[in-house]
Scaffold this motif. Structure first.
Motif, PDB file in Angstrom:
ATOM      1  N   GLU A 301       0.963  -1.604   0.068  1.00  0.00           N
ATOM      2  CA  GLU A 301      -0.033   0.162   0.610  1.00  0.00           C
ATOM      3  C   GLU A 301       1.157   1.218   0.161  1.00  0.00           C
ATOM      4  O   GLU A 301       0.360   2.374  -0.621  1.00  0.00           O
ATOM      5  N   ILE A 302       1.909   1.597   1.129  1.00  0.00           N
ATOM      6  CA  ILE A 302       2.413   2.314   1.033  1.00  0.00           C
ATOM      7  C   ILE A 302       3.584   3.091  -0.478  1.00  0.00           C
ATOM      8  O   ILE A 302       3.189   3.541  -0.403  1.00  0.00           O
ATOM      9  N   GLY A 303       4.073   1.421  -1.043  1.00  0.00           N
ATOM     10  CA  GLY A 303       5.248   1.433  -1.765  1.00  0.00           C
ATOM     11  C   GLY A 303       4.479   1.930  -2.977  1.00  0.00           C
ATOM     12  O   GLY A 303       5.082   2.078  -3.858  1.00  0.00           O
ATOM     13  N   ALA A 304       2.685   1.905  -3.283  1.00  0.00           N
ATOM     14  CA  ALA A 304       2.341   1.994  -4.206  1.00  0.00           C
ATOM     15  C   ALA A 304       2.164   3.865  -4.336  1.00  0.00           C
ATOM     16  O   ALA A 304       1.470   3.926  -5.533  1.00  0.00           O
ATOM     17  N   LYS A 305       1.901   4.534  -3.158  1.00  0.00           N
ATOM     18  CA  LYS A 305       1.801   5.866  -3.794  1.00  0.00           C
ATOM     19  C   LYS A 305       3.221   6.731  -2.658  1.00  0.00           C
ATOM     20  O   LYS A 305       3.036   7.613  -3.392  1.00  0.00           O
ATOM     21  N   ASN A 306       4.403   5.890  -2.868  1.00  0.00           N
ATOM     22  CA  ASN A 306       5.384   6.599  -2.798  1.00  0.00           C
ATOM     23  C   ASN A 306       7.241   5.571  -3.077  1.00  0.00           C
ATOM     24  O   ASN A 306       7.060   4.546  -2.514  1.00  0.00           O
ATOM     25  N   PRO A 307       7.568   5.823  -4.595  1.00  0.00           N
ATOM     26  CA  PRO A 307       8.333   5.227  -4.989  1.00  0.00           C
ATOM     27  C   PRO A 307       9.785   5.545  -4.015  1.00  0.00           C
ATOM     28  O   PRO A 307       9.875   4.207  -4.003  1.00  0.00           O
ATOM     29  N   ASP A 308       9.857   6.728  -3.611  1.00  0.00           N
ATOM     30  CA  ASP A 308      11.218   6.541  -2.321  1.00  0.00           C
ATOM     31  C   ASP A 308      10.796   5.127  -1.983  1.00  0.00           C
ATOM     32  O   ASP A 308      11.780   4.425  -1.344  1.00  0.00           O
ATOM     33  N   PHE A 309      10.109   5.016  -0.920  1.00  0.00           N
ATOM     34  CA  PHE A 309       9.245   3.754   0.176  1.00  0.00           C
ATOM     35  C   PHE A 309       9.219   2.467  -1.085  1.00  0.00           C
ATOM     36  O   PHE A 309      10.551   1.221  -0.107  1.00  0.00           O
ATOM     37  N   LYS A 310       9.193   1.822  -2.119  1.00  0.00           N
ATOM     38  CA  LYS A 310       9.148   1.472  -2.948  1.00  0.00           C
ATOM     39  C   LYS A 310      10.608   0.829  -2.845  1.00  0.00           C
ATOM     40  O   LYS A 310      11.436  -0.379  -2.440  1.00  0.00           O
ATOM     41  N   LYS A 311      11.264   1.431  -3.430  1.00  0.00           N
ATOM     42  CA  LYS A 311      12.997   2.250  -3.568  1.00  0.00           C
ATOM     43  C   LYS A 311      13.017   0.889  -2.729  1.00  0.00           C
ATOM     44  O   LYS A 311      14.516   0.410  -2.849  1.00  0.00           O
TER      45      LYS A 311
END
Lengths: 345, 345
Positions: A301-311
């Motif tokens: 969920e967070i990664g879908a909205k936040n590219p830094d987090f996902k990376k």
């Protein structure tokens, strides 16, 4: 005398202030900043002085990053994950649920590309980061009642912050934010049902075994927690290269020293807590599985909205998987044998 | 200009030589001495230079301690347990069978009184010691045939040194002393049946999977191995206080960095070895128990004749027991969960 200018250049008188997010009573954590400061002063014959201030002396504990960013202080000693409210990507500088253990996070920082990745992110906040200590694996906290299944978490009011709180909320927990000093009275009155803090050595100081006897493990949201030195990026850049080398070395020294300190103090503390009435309990495996599943959902969920987090999450998780593949071979099987051999004298 | 004498006092030009017991090809170990040297040079603006020499460049690898003692060099980077021939007490600076894991030995060194105790012993040899890196838990080595029971060790010719060799001799093994480069041909020809070296990253360089396919774990004689900086005591004492602080900090930095380096490189290496034909095998529990029993017997025998050994062993073993009491609560159960969770992605 010809050499004078060069000498003056490389050993200027520098006075910095380091605001800590911690009180002096958390001596293992606070002590790491003091060790860093002492090393820097000794290494420079007193020319580079960094004075450490406890939480509240300059700014409140949770404003350490802001104070560093806006140059109220040149640096701070804090925990990166205190700032997940600004951006959840801050978690990875300290811990993420079902993440790396203490050795693995240091491997990731120093040789796995983690520090470069994080410092790329921290640039947005005008700060540069070096690891500043580690608590090791933490306990899962104090519960007034036993937790036998995930169902028992429904409606449970628990003092737990950040991403771990969001994961537990998916399982029915009502997360509460409370400062360390407010935990004891809240548990005593029954305003909350459970609270997590750190581990035996720090928890003992709060006396929680008197008001909540079940002491759970492992704290899966903090397989370790890395503490953090943030330096104002401009202030760091202004330093002569030799002072930067001294800071880097002193930070690494403090990073290892704090973990060694916790690892030395926790064994005696957990025995004292058990004597004082604490009942050790392992989290049920079924609840661990439910928590793991909820954690992966939250990361999606967070990664879908936040590219830094996902990376950063993708990078850290892939590293974790590699680490545990290796861990299960030597480290785990050695420890597995030794926890049993110990009892044979 | 009034300040000149003091400045000159604290930043003299110093050139030291550090002889390493290792070849440059063991880049993780050798690299720790290089990192130390680089930090010291940077921190002093090049005024304190420590040149690192590979094994054989000044003296052979196993004469590093002697060269430091007799001032051929000011310091060395070695492993304390290479010198158990002088006194078995040297083991405790690196590893003892069924001893401390990597975090635990650092706890013992820095906060558990271990370093003070060891340095009291090292005084007899005119050297001062600081920890200088760690390999983490090691593998049990390469075997040409599977080991199913302790009986299978009877008459087995194994390349294994020091105290571990003496323990295995009690179980029928014929220990062999061989330099790293001689292991491959000896295994290939069948002159030896088994050999232990370090762990996947270093073992891979020797190519042993081609001549002995069974790769055993855990290496119970090295739950970790700590590397060692020895400083000639007089040379250390002659240094200004600020240089001592810089050396101390740089050593601690190198100590943590090497472990992080191994922890980063071993996971990929073990996967490459398995692809190349290595068959991973866990030592049978019955054999672990027999080895544990033999180890305790040997410690009794040595301790009865050697008060230094007994003193340090009693201290380190008591510390180990406390550590593993705590370890089984958080660290072990967290790792236990994570080695399984890993496979779920």
């Amino acid at each position: 005398a010809v050499a004078m200018p060069a000498i003056a250049q490389s050993a200027p008188e520098v006075k910095w202030r380091c605001t800590s997010s911690f009180p002096k009573s958390l001596d293992t954590i606070y002590g790491a900043a003091e060790l860093m400061s002492k090393t820097v002063a000794e290494a420079t014959d007193g020319k580079f002085q960094i004075q450490v201030f406890a939480a509240g002396e300059i700014v409140p504990g949770l404003q350490a990053l802001d104070a560093t960013q806006n140059k109220t202080v040149e640096m701070c000693h804090t925990a990166s994950y205190y700032y997940v409210g600004k951006d959840p990507t801050f978690a990875f500088g300290s811990a993420f649920p079902f993440g790396l253990n203490a050795r693995q996070i240091n491997a990731w920082f120093y040789h796995g590309g983690g520090l470069e990745l994080l410092n790329e992110f921290y640039k947005k906040y005008g700060v540069y980061m070096l690891p500043g200590g580690n608590t090791g694996g933490q306990m899962g906290g104090w519960f007034r009642k036993e937790i036998k299944t995930t169902q028992d978490l429904q409606g449970l009011k628990m003092r737990i912050a950040g991403i771990a709180g969001q994961i537990l909320a998916k399982l029915g927990v009502v997360p509460q934010q409370l400062a360390g000093g407010d935990i004891y009275p809240a548990l005593e009155k029954g305003t909350i049902d459970a609270a997590e803090w750190v581990g035996p050595y720090d928890d003992e100081k709060l006396g929680l075994q008197k008001v909540a006897q079940y002491y759970y493990y492992p704290g899966w949201w903090e397989g370790c927690a890395s503490l953090t030195f943030f330096y104002n990026q401009e202030k760091w850049n202004e330093l002569p290269k030799n002072y930067q080398a001294i800071l880097r070395s002193a930070a690494a020294q403090a990073n290892g020293d704090m973990l060694a300190n916790y690892d030395t103090k926790n064994p005696a503390a957990v025995q004292r807590l058990v004597k004082a009435g604490a009942q050790l309990r392992r989290f049920p495996n079924e609840m661990m599985d439910a928590s793991y599943k909820a954690a992966q959902e939250l990361y999606e969920e967070i990664g879908a909205k936040n590219p830094d987090f996902k990376k950063v999450h993708d990078h850290a998780k892939a590293f974790r998987n590699e680490e545990y593949l290796w861990w299960q071979i030597v480290e785990y099987t050695y420890d597995d044998y030794m926890v049993r051999a110990r009892t044979r004298g």
